[in-house]
Scaffold this active site. Structure first.
Site, PDB file in Angstrom:
ATOM      1  N   GLN A  52      69.255  79.210  86.149  1.00 34.29           N
ATOM      2  CA  GLN A  52      70.281  78.894  85.133  1.00 34.29           C
ATOM      3  C   GLN A  52      70.702  80.155  84.380  1.00 34.29           C
ATOM      4  OE1 GLN A  52      67.438  77.188  85.574  1.00 34.29           O
ATOM      5  NE2 GLN A  52      67.630  75.033  85.067  1.00 34.29           N
ATOM      6  N   ARG A  69      73.065  69.414  83.569  1.00 36.69           N
ATOM      7  CA  ARG A  69      71.716  69.655  83.056  1.00 36.69           C
ATOM      8  C   ARG A  69      71.869  70.263  81.666  1.00 36.69           C
ATOM      9  NH1 ARG A  69      72.991  74.197  81.945  1.00 36.69           N
ATOM     10  NH2 ARG A  69      70.835  74.493  81.314  1.00 36.69           N
ATOM     11  N   GLY A  70      70.734  70.432  80.988  1.00 32.16           N
ATOM     12  CA  GLY A  70      70.792  70.860  79.592  1.00 32.16           C
ATOM     13  C   GLY A  70      70.726  69.612  78.725  1.00 32.16           C
ATOM     14  N   ALA A  71      69.832  69.636  77.722  1.00 34.97           N
ATOM     15  CA  ALA A  71      69.509  68.405  76.993  1.00 34.97           C
ATOM     16  C   ALA A  71      70.731  67.672  76.405  1.00 34.97           C
ATOM     17  CB  ALA A  71      68.475  68.722  75.909  1.00 34.97           C
ATOM     18  N   ASN A  87      60.896  73.538  75.970  1.00 39.78           N
ATOM     19  CA  ASN A  87      62.101  74.139  76.558  1.00 39.78           C
ATOM     20  C   ASN A  87      61.740  74.597  77.973  1.00 39.78           C
ATOM     21  OD1 ASN A  87      64.883  74.951  76.319  1.00 39.78           O
ATOM     22  ND2 ASN A  87      64.202  77.059  76.239  1.00 39.78           N
ATOM     23  N   LYS A  88      62.719  75.133  78.664  1.00 43.45           N
ATOM     24  CA  LYS A  88      62.553  75.555  80.061  1.00 43.45           C
ATOM     25  C   LYS A  88      61.278  76.363  80.254  1.00 43.45           C
ATOM     26  CE  LYS A  88      64.561  74.694  82.882  1.00 43.45           C
ATOM     27  NZ  LYS A  88      64.156  73.541  83.719  1.00 43.45           N
ATOM     28  N   ASP A  97      64.638  71.111  74.648  1.00 40.34           N
ATOM     29  CA  ASP A  97      64.816  69.776  75.231  1.00 40.34           C
ATOM     30  C   ASP A  97      64.204  68.688  74.371  1.00 40.34           C
ATOM     31  OD1 ASP A  97      64.837  71.807  77.587  1.00 40.34           O
ATOM     32  OD2 ASP A  97      65.944  70.021  78.211  1.00 40.34           O
ATOM     33  N   ARG A 106      65.712  61.689  83.979  1.00 44.07           N
ATOM     34  CA  ARG A 106      64.892  62.877  83.671  1.00 44.07           C
ATOM     35  C   ARG A 106      64.051  62.553  82.428  1.00 44.07           C
ATOM     36  NH1 ARG A 106      67.505  68.768  83.973  1.00 44.07           N
ATOM     37  NH2 ARG A 106      65.332  69.350  84.299  1.00 44.07           N
TER      38      ARG A 106
END
Ligand code: MRU
Length: 344
Positions: free
Chosen positions: A194, A48-50, A245-246, A235, A91
């Site tokens: 995370q 995960r993570g862009a 973002n998150k 992201d 995603r």
């Protein structure tokens, strides 16, 4: 300095990923031999993570091409489309995924023999360029910190979320080496944690002092003083500088504005989507309610309660003090400044 956290590798003709769902209790590598499993790994948060999602998808294309070419030497470019679509559907929010697929797609057009060596080399190039970009952003971002201070970060924008080194945590790593960081406050980041699982793990590896905050504690912590910056990743950044973002980043930025704390977004230009005018048009991933209603596979919420699980939010550009990219820094982003940065 620990440059050794690299979450993605190509070894023995297969893709290998650190299973980020079980860190830090377990440190396991999982192997992938076909594109549909890679797409599933992205959806399931193994990786995960862009930027890490983009790099993984690029290697997924290598696996797709290998299978398609084995099936038909003459028709592999058509056969591969199904797997490319699966990867694209894994995603929706991180634009790095689509950026990487587009770059691999352009490469495919130029190939007329066995595609594997050329595509593998392109995927490895995407990976290496990302690490380099993070190191450049690390230096640029660290130079914005004038006095030694504590910082707050959200989610994990570290080595694990990228090809290595990290975006927001890359800035923190570089600033720490320059003696500019007192302490890192990491939001836990519900529901996937995370912050407490991954960011704290990365910081502890390098002896960077890290303190966890419950999501929602940051405004109260800022009020006590000593916090100079909020430093986060992204992201997708829209053409006017709005930042996805998150979930939780937006209220962190609002709290920062109120308390006179500056907000830095560190992201490579592969995260910037100039085709999207403003954050309103950024697709926000809606994940399953179970992720909020349960913890560690066990139901914790009252039976009958529902949950709204949007995985990202959008922070308007006017709450952002600086966007740090490998191409340079945009202070107080506007559409004009973003166009200038991207050279359009
Ligand atoms: O749902 P995740 O864990 O993929 O979300 C990750 C983030 O929101 C990160 O902050 C973002 O991708 C930047 S990573 C360098």
């Amino acid at each position: 300095m620990n440059d050794a956290i690299i979450p993605i590798k190509w070894e023995n003709d297969q893709l290998q990923l650190i299973d980020q769902r079980v860190l830090p209790q377990e440190y396991n590598w999982l192997s992938y031999n076909d594109a549909p499993s890679v797409a599933q790994a992205i959806t399931d948060m193994v990786v995960r993570g862009a930027p890490a999602i983009g790099i993984t998808a690029a290697f997924g294309v290598v696996l797709a091409a290998r299978a398609a070419y084995e099936q038909s030497v003459s028709d592999w470019k058509n056969i591969i489309k199904k797997d490319m679509d699966l990867l694209a559907a894994s995603r929706p929010t991180a634009v790095n995924l689509f950026w990487a697929l587009e770059r691999m797609g352009l490469c495919i057009h130029t190939i007329d023999t066995n595609p594997v060596p050329v595509l593998l080399s392109e995927a490895q190039k995407i990976h290496e360029e990302d690490i380099q970009a993070n190191k450049t952003m690390g230096d640029l971002g660290a130079s914005l910190l004038k006095d030694k201070c504590s910082v707050i970060t959200h989610c994990n924008a570290g080595a694990l979320a990228t090809g290595g080194y990290g975006t927001a945590l890359g800035v923190i790593r570089s600033a720490w080496r320059e003696g500019k960081i007192e302490r890192v406050y990491a939001d836990e980041t519900r529901p996937w944690l995370q912050g407490s699982r991954l960011t704290a793990w990365e910081m502890v590896q390098e002896n960077i002092p890290v303190t966890l905050l419950c999501d929602g504690a940051s405004a109260h912590r800022m009020k006590q003083g000593g916090i100079g910056w909020v430093i986060v990743g992204s992201d997708r950044i829209a053409g006017n500088g709005d930042v996805a973002n998150k979930i939780g980043t937006y209220h962190l930025a609002i709290a920062a504005k109120y308390h006179g704390v500056k907000v830095m977004v560190a992201a490579p230009t592969s995260t910037i989507d100039m085709s999207i005018k403003s954050g309103v048009d950024i697709p926000i991933e809606q994940r399953g309610a179970d992720e909020i209603l349960s913890l560690g596979g066990k139901r914790i919420a009252a039976e009958g309660a529902e949950a709204w699980n949007q995985a990202f939010d959008v922070t308007p550009a006017n709450l952002v003090d600086a966007i740090v990219t490998e191409k340079g820094v945009v202070e107080h982003p506007t559409a004009e400044k973003m166009v200038r940065l991207m050279g359009q």
